[in-house]
Each structure stands twice: as C-alpha cells, then as structure tokens.
Design a protein around this motif. Structure first.
Motif, PDB file in Angstrom:
ATOM      1  N   PHE A 168       0.803  -1.217   0.000  1.00 10.77           N
ATOM      2  CA  PHE A 168       0.000   0.000   0.000  1.00 10.77           C
ATOM      3  C   PHE A 168       0.841   1.273   0.000  1.00 10.77           C
ATOM      4  N   VAL A 169       2.137   1.137   0.199  1.00 13.03           N
ATOM      5  CA  VAL A 169       3.021   2.313   0.089  1.00 13.03           C
ATOM      6  C   VAL A 169       3.843   2.216  -1.203  1.00 13.03           C
ATOM      7  N   THR A 170       3.387   1.377  -2.090  1.00  6.61           N
ATOM      8  CA  THR A 170       3.934   1.266  -3.448  1.00  6.61           C
ATOM      9  C   THR A 170       2.773   1.508  -4.406  1.00  6.61           C
ATOM     10  N   PRO A 171       2.960   2.295  -5.462  1.00 10.16           N
ATOM     11  CA  PRO A 171       1.841   2.618  -6.363  1.00 10.16           C
ATOM     12  C   PRO A 171       1.387   1.441  -7.216  1.00 10.16           C
ATOM     13  N   VAL A 172       0.817   0.433  -6.553  1.00 13.32           N
ATOM     14  CA  VAL A 172       0.298  -0.737  -7.256  1.00 13.32           C
ATOM     15  C   VAL A 172      -1.174  -0.550  -7.588  1.00 13.32           C
ATOM     16  N   ILE A 173      -1.951  -0.071  -6.618  1.00 15.61           N
ATOM     17  CA  ILE A 173      -3.394   0.086  -6.823  1.00 15.61           C
ATOM     18  C   ILE A 173      -3.769   1.525  -7.121  1.00 15.61           C
ATOM     19  N   TYR A 174      -2.805   2.423  -7.144  1.00 16.12           N
ATOM     20  CA  TYR A 174      -3.058   3.831  -7.443  1.00 16.12           C
ATOM     21  C   TYR A 174      -1.833   4.403  -8.148  1.00 16.12           C
ATOM     22  N   PRO A 175      -2.007   5.460  -8.948  1.00 12.17           N
ATOM     23  CA  PRO A 175      -0.848   6.083  -9.605  1.00 12.17           C
ATOM     24  C   PRO A 175      -0.176   7.097  -8.679  1.00 12.17           C
ATOM     25  N   LEU A 176       1.077   7.384  -8.930  1.00 11.30           N
ATOM     26  CA  LEU A 176       1.805   8.363  -8.133  1.00 11.30           C
ATOM     27  C   LEU A 176       1.173   9.747  -8.239  1.00 11.30           C
ATOM     28  N   SER A 177       0.497  10.024  -9.327  1.00 10.80           N
ATOM     29  CA  SER A 177      -0.062  11.351  -9.575  1.00 10.80           C
ATOM     30  C   SER A 177      -1.169  11.739  -8.605  1.00 10.80           C
ATOM     31  N   VAL A 178      -1.755  10.775  -7.872  1.00  4.48           N
ATOM     32  CA  VAL A 178      -2.850  11.116  -6.951  1.00  4.48           C
ATOM     33  C   VAL A 178      -2.315  11.622  -5.616  1.00  4.48           C
ATOM     34  N   ILE A 179      -1.008  11.522  -5.397  1.00  3.66           N
ATOM     35  CA  ILE A 179      -0.403  11.989  -4.150  1.00  3.66           C
ATOM     36  C   ILE A 179       0.151  13.394  -4.384  1.00  3.66           C
ATOM     37  N   TYR A 180      -0.241  14.335  -3.534  1.00  3.48           N
ATOM     38  CA  TYR A 180       0.155  15.723  -3.753  1.00  3.48           C
ATOM     39  C   TYR A 180       1.031  16.288  -2.636  1.00  3.48           C
TER      40      TYR A 180
END
Length: 243
Positions: A168-180
């Motif tokens: 969950f701290v690796t962008p497996v289920i979400y892209p890096l772009s959603v973290i701001y």
C-alpha cells in the motif's frame, strides 16, 4: 532454484496453475473495490490492466524477498556440511521467484491483447533495465534479511507484515499522480515506484516516463544492494555456527 521449484509444486492438484490464480484473483478484487467502488484513476489504462502491471512487479519483489529471507535457515544442513559462497543461496531463492514472474508476464501479455494495447517498442530496451532495479533491490534486502534471520528468527514473522504494508506504500493500486503532499516524496524514495510507473507508461504505448524518477529508483536500488551485501559479508562467517 530448480530443486525448490519442483518441491513447491510436487503433490499439488493444480500445480503451476496456482501461479495464475494469485495475480488474477487479486486483480479482480482490487478492480472491484478500488476501480469500480473507490474510482481510483488509472492514468488512461483499464484499471485491471493498470493493477496487473503493478502486481507483476510487486509479486516478483515480494516473493523474491520472502524466499531469500528464509533461504539460509531452510538450507542450514548444507551450510553446516560444506563451504561454498554463501551468497549463492539467497540468489538462487530469488531466481526461484523469477519462475513465477515469467508466468505472470505471460498473463500480462494476454491482458494487453485483450484490452488491445500495444506496448511501446522501447519496452524491449527499457524492461531489462527495470528488472535490474528490482533485482538490485530484492538482492540487497534479501541478503540483509537472510543474514538477520539466521540470528533472529523473528524475521519470518515480522517480514510478511512489512511486505503487506509495502503493497500500500507502493503505487500498485493507485498512480503516483494522486499523491500531492509530502507523502509523495516517501513514495519516490521507494525504488519500485519508478519501475512500476515506467512499466505502465511503456505498456500503454503512449506518454513519457520520468527519467528523474527512474534515476532515483536506480540510485536507491544500488545503495540497498551495497548495504545488504556489506552486512551479509560481515556476518556470513557465523552462519554455520548459529544456523
């Protein structure tokens, strides 16, 4: 490595089919809860293909690290009988995970065909480089945890928890772009981030990957490998005595 592969699937009903079930079922579950319900963006890729591309890399890392961490303890009888370069044992354990990795790559290929995505031709040149980063990372952590596990058997209980959190701290289920916010930098320091993000861009067949992000991943991977190797070399003289 070949011995471990044969032992793993010996006397199983479905045998190698189990390797297919894990990524497919996990992809299905993530697609329902995170893709359909949570509506997490997937950078233009169909969410199942997006998740599967991340899982291919992540599962190789997680399985390789798990195998390597237990490799010295599982082969303690060999350690106590003859001398040979001890580093061979965690390396062979990681290559055992590579067998599953190749199979999941085939699944990903069929998924690309199903969704009609033609990967960027550069994937032929860049993919081996991405795998090198993963190998350096898992070798470094694998050597460290394998050596640590010889002395402290708590590793076998603690490591699965950290691997589960790591998903969950690796962008497996979400892209890096959603973290701001500042948490984005924590993800960037994860060497798998650059690998997975670049891999997805290559699979999509369009877009540009971040060379800076990939460079950070490579530097951290090399640092992890060196630190793991140093610790392994420093402690390997005691393996036969305390294994």
């Amino acid at each position: 490595s070949w011995r471990d592969i044969k032992v793993r699937y010996k006397q199983t009903i479905l045998g190698i089919v189990w390797v297919l079930f894990q990524p497919l079922i996990t992809t299905g579950i993530f697609s329902i809860f995170f893709g359909k319900i949570a509506k997490i963006p997937s950078n233009g890729l169909p969410y199942p293909l997006f998740v599967l591309a991340g899982l291919v890399i992540w599962n190789f890392f997680a399985n390789g690290l798990t195998n390597a961490s237990q490799s010295l303890v599982n082969n303690q009888s060999i350690l106590q009988k003859i001398y040979f370069p001890r580093i061979i044992i965690p390396i062979s354990a990681i290559f055992t995970a590579g067998f599953d990795f190749v199979i999941t790559l085939v699944i990903l290929l069929f998924a690309c065909v199903f969704y009609r995505y033609v990967p960027n031709p550069l994937i032929i040149l860049i993919f081996p480089f991405l795998i090198l980063i993963v190998l350096l990372t898992v070798l470094g952590l694998g050597m460290f945890t394998a050596a640590l596990n010889v002395k402290y058997r708590d590793v076998r209980y603690v490591l699965p928890f950290f691997i589960q959190v790591g998903l969950f701290v690796t962008p497996v289920i979400y892209p890096l772009s959603v973290i701001y916010d500042y948490r984005k930098w924590l993800l960037i320091l994860n060497p798998l981030t650059g690998v997975i993000e670049t891999f997805r861009v290559l699979i999509s067949g369009s877009g540009q990957f971040d060379l800076g992000l990939l460079a950070v991943s490579l530097i951290i991977a090399i640092s992890t490998f060196v630190l793991g190797l140093v610790y392994f070399r420093k402690t390997e003289i005691y393996f036969a005595d305390i294994a």
